[in-house]
Design an enzyme around this catalytic site. Structure first.
Site, PDB file in Angstrom:
ATOM      1  N   ARG A 176       0.871  -1.204   0.126  1.00 27.22           N
ATOM      2  CA  ARG A 176      -0.052  -0.048   0.117  1.00 27.22           C
ATOM      3  C   ARG A 176       0.905   1.292   0.129  1.00 27.22           C
ATOM      4  O   ARG A 176       0.460   2.305  -0.654  1.00 27.22           O
ATOM      5  CB  ARG A 176      -0.748   0.137   1.257  1.00 27.22           C
ATOM      6  CG  ARG A 176      -1.957  -0.801   1.247  1.00 27.22           C
ATOM      7  CD  ARG A 176      -2.612  -0.522   2.574  1.00 27.22           C
ATOM      8  NE  ARG A 176      -3.037   1.027   2.533  1.00 27.22           N
ATOM      9  CZ  ARG A 176      -3.760   1.483   2.164  1.00 27.22           C
ATOM     10  NH1 ARG A 176      -4.575   0.868   1.140  1.00 27.22           N
ATOM     11  NH2 ARG A 176      -4.066   2.920   2.064  1.00 27.22           N
ATOM     12  N   ASP A 186      -6.965  -3.472   3.669  1.00 26.96           N
ATOM     13  CA  ASP A 186      -6.179  -4.799   3.952  1.00 26.96           C
ATOM     14  C   ASP A 186      -6.487  -5.391   5.190  1.00 26.96           C
ATOM     15  O   ASP A 186      -7.671  -4.953   5.787  1.00 26.96           O
ATOM     16  CB  ASP A 186      -4.493  -4.637   4.083  1.00 26.96           C
ATOM     17  CG  ASP A 186      -4.337  -3.418   5.091  1.00 26.96           C
ATOM     18  OD1 ASP A 186      -3.013  -2.806   5.101  1.00 26.96           O
ATOM     19  OD2 ASP A 186      -5.117  -3.199   5.924  1.00 26.96           O
ATOM     20  N   VAL A 205      -7.216   3.552  15.927  1.00 31.87           N
ATOM     21  CA  VAL A 205      -6.754   4.014  14.472  1.00 31.87           C
ATOM     22  C   VAL A 205      -7.306   2.816  13.304  1.00 31.87           C
ATOM     23  O   VAL A 205      -7.757   3.648  12.218  1.00 31.87           O
ATOM     24  CB  VAL A 205      -5.279   4.008  14.425  1.00 31.87           C
ATOM     25  CG1 VAL A 205      -4.513   4.417  13.012  1.00 31.87           C
ATOM     26  CG2 VAL A 205      -4.696   4.875  15.685  1.00 31.87           C
TER      27      VAL A 205
END
Ligand code: EPZ
Length: 443
Positions: free
Chosen positions: A104, A128, A345
């Site tokens: 990524r 992902d 997060v």
């Protein structure tokens, strides 16, 4: 073929000795992309021998750069190598899917190529195993600098034929990736850019240092407000990467949960304040050794008894790093007492908890909270790594399990931890790699 190898972990050892951390994966990849901002040869030093640096090197080669990746293998996995990147006057501007889907972080060429070439198309990376990972803040930030951005046939296509112009950018969340892409675009824009609610991670500060060495004008590195005076041209440079705080933190948690004694050379305790404070609350001692003449310094973590459970809330820096979540869950799974761990997060970071439960851990999740009730010991079993950090966390849990644990899809761990099994063996525990018979069957 990736996914054929697995780690074999013999439970019961205590980590003892010294280990060195190299430059940070999450900095080096962006430093390599930043080299695109200047024609000529830039050099990044203390590069980890991991899969991701090889993928980034290949991506830059396909953009027309000469790339020499020199992995200093003789010094062992803790000795970083270097990469020389020779950038042409006009680099390519298309980053293809084949590489982006494998990593990524390839998205971080978006800002530099848009700034250098006035156009860029990067394959849109999917989500992902830790979350959906949208790119809305990257895109809206670059649009504020005057780019037009479309998604065409799976590619993000950005154009700024007359160049970029500085602007005020507010980020909804202090995204690391969005801050880096906007920063690397703004250094060659006309006028001033201000990024508010910017990310403050040490890797961001490291990127700012390299860009300043290249001639960029940046204020506020490490704060939540970055001010960038655009300039016409940057020049190549040589830069030593900041040490990898996530790898250093992994060693600190491993030493604690195995009741060991480890000196983490080149680790920066000041980049891990909350994570190390949790270990002290858990009963460990942490000694800092400041870098000095010819000595990189580091910190030593020692634990003589069973750790106590610690509550944790993950947050952007300087909060507790989300990448250390699997390590604190593994620690709490054998700690004395119960703990609440909250992930703020990434929405799917608890994906690996089921694997931890296969080792007998008492873990329950509810949304972004996880309750862990510690047990004296876990019991070894075959488990699977879902991502880099989950893989490392499961290997740690295997060290405090009875019997043998195997951790499949070793390639995940190889993306972030250079020579992990070798380094673990150098600290006195029995961790090896082997062909995964199940993967062959599945193949
Ligand atoms: C970087 O990812 C790191 N990766 C991650 O490490 C790390 O976990 C993360 O920062 C947080 O510290 C690299 O540097 C290569 P973000 P990044 O943009 O840049 C949301 C590892 O194991 N978001 O700060 O992708 C996003 O979905 C990896 O080494 C948007 O909604 O992280 C996430 O929930 C894993 N829109 C949150 O913000 C956007 O446009 C933080 O993401 C961008 C992000």
């Amino acid at each position: 073929m990736p996914g054929v190898e697995r780690f074999r972990v013999e439970g019961g050892g205590r980590l003892q000795g010294e280990v060195r951390v190299t430059g940070a994966k999450n900095s080096v990849l962006k430093l390599m992309a930043a080299a695109l901002l200047a024609e000529g040869e830039s050099t990044i030093v203390d590069v980890p021998a991991i899969l991701d640096t090889e993928i980034m090197a290949e991506l830059l080669r396909r953009l027309g750069c000469g790339v020499e990746l020199d992995q200093a293998t003789d010094g062992g996995p803790g000795a970083g190598g270097s990469v020389r990147i020779d950038v042409p006057a006009v680099p390519g501007h298309e980053a293809d899917y084949d590489l982006v889907r494998r990593m990524r972080a390839s998205i971080c060429v978006l800002g530099p190529l848009l700034a250098r070439c006035g156009q860029v198309s990067v394959a849109r990376p999917g989500g992902d195993n830790i979350g959906s990972r949208p790119l809305d803040m990257h895109i809206s930030g670059l649009e504020r600098l005057g780019a037009t951005i479309e998604t065409e046939h799976g590619f993000i296509v950005a154009k700024a034929p007359r160049g970029l112009t500085g602007a005020q950018v507010w980020l909804d969340f202090p995204s690391v990736g969005a801050t880096e892409n906007i920063l690397m675009a703004a250094v060659l824009a006309k006028g001033t850019t201000v990024i508010d609610n910017a990310a403050r991670e040490p890797e961001i500060v490291d990127l700012c240092f390299m860009l300043e060495q290249m001639g960029a004008k940046i204020g506020g590195a490490g704060t939540s407000t970055l001010e960038i005076q655009g300039t016409d041209r940057l020049t190549p440079t040589r830069h030593v990467s900041v040490p990898d705080r996530i790898v250093a933190g992994t060693w600190a948690y491993a030493a604690t949960m195995t009741r060991g004694d480890v000196f983490v050379r080149n680790g920066r305790a000041e980049h891990l304040e909350i994570a190390l404070d949790k270990l002290v609350r858990s009963g460990a001692t942490v000694e800092r050794v400041a870098p000095g003449e010819g000595d990189e310094g580091g910190f030593r973590v020692r634990m003589d008894e069973r750790p106590k459970a610690v509550d944790v809330v993950t947050l952007p820096f300087p909060g507790f790093a989300t990448d250390l979540l699997p390590m604190v869950l593994a620690l709490n799974s054998v700690a004395d007492g119960a703990a609440m761990v909250t992930e703020n997060v990434f929405e799917a970071r608890f994906m690996f908890v089921d694997e931890l439960a296969r080792l007998g851990a008492d873990v329950r999740t509810d949304g972004h909270h996880c309750v862990v009730r510690g047990k004296e010991r876990l019991s070894g079993a075959p488990v699977r790594a879902h991502d880099i950090r989950a893989g490392a966390g499961l290997i740690m849990a295997g060290l405090v399990s009875d019997g043998v644990t195997t951790v499949s899809d070793a390639y995940h761990v190889d993306r972030g931890y250079p020579g992990f099994a070798e380094q673990l063996r150098s600290l006195g525990v029995d961790v090896t790699r082997e062909t995964d018979p199940d993967a062959l069957l599945e193949g």
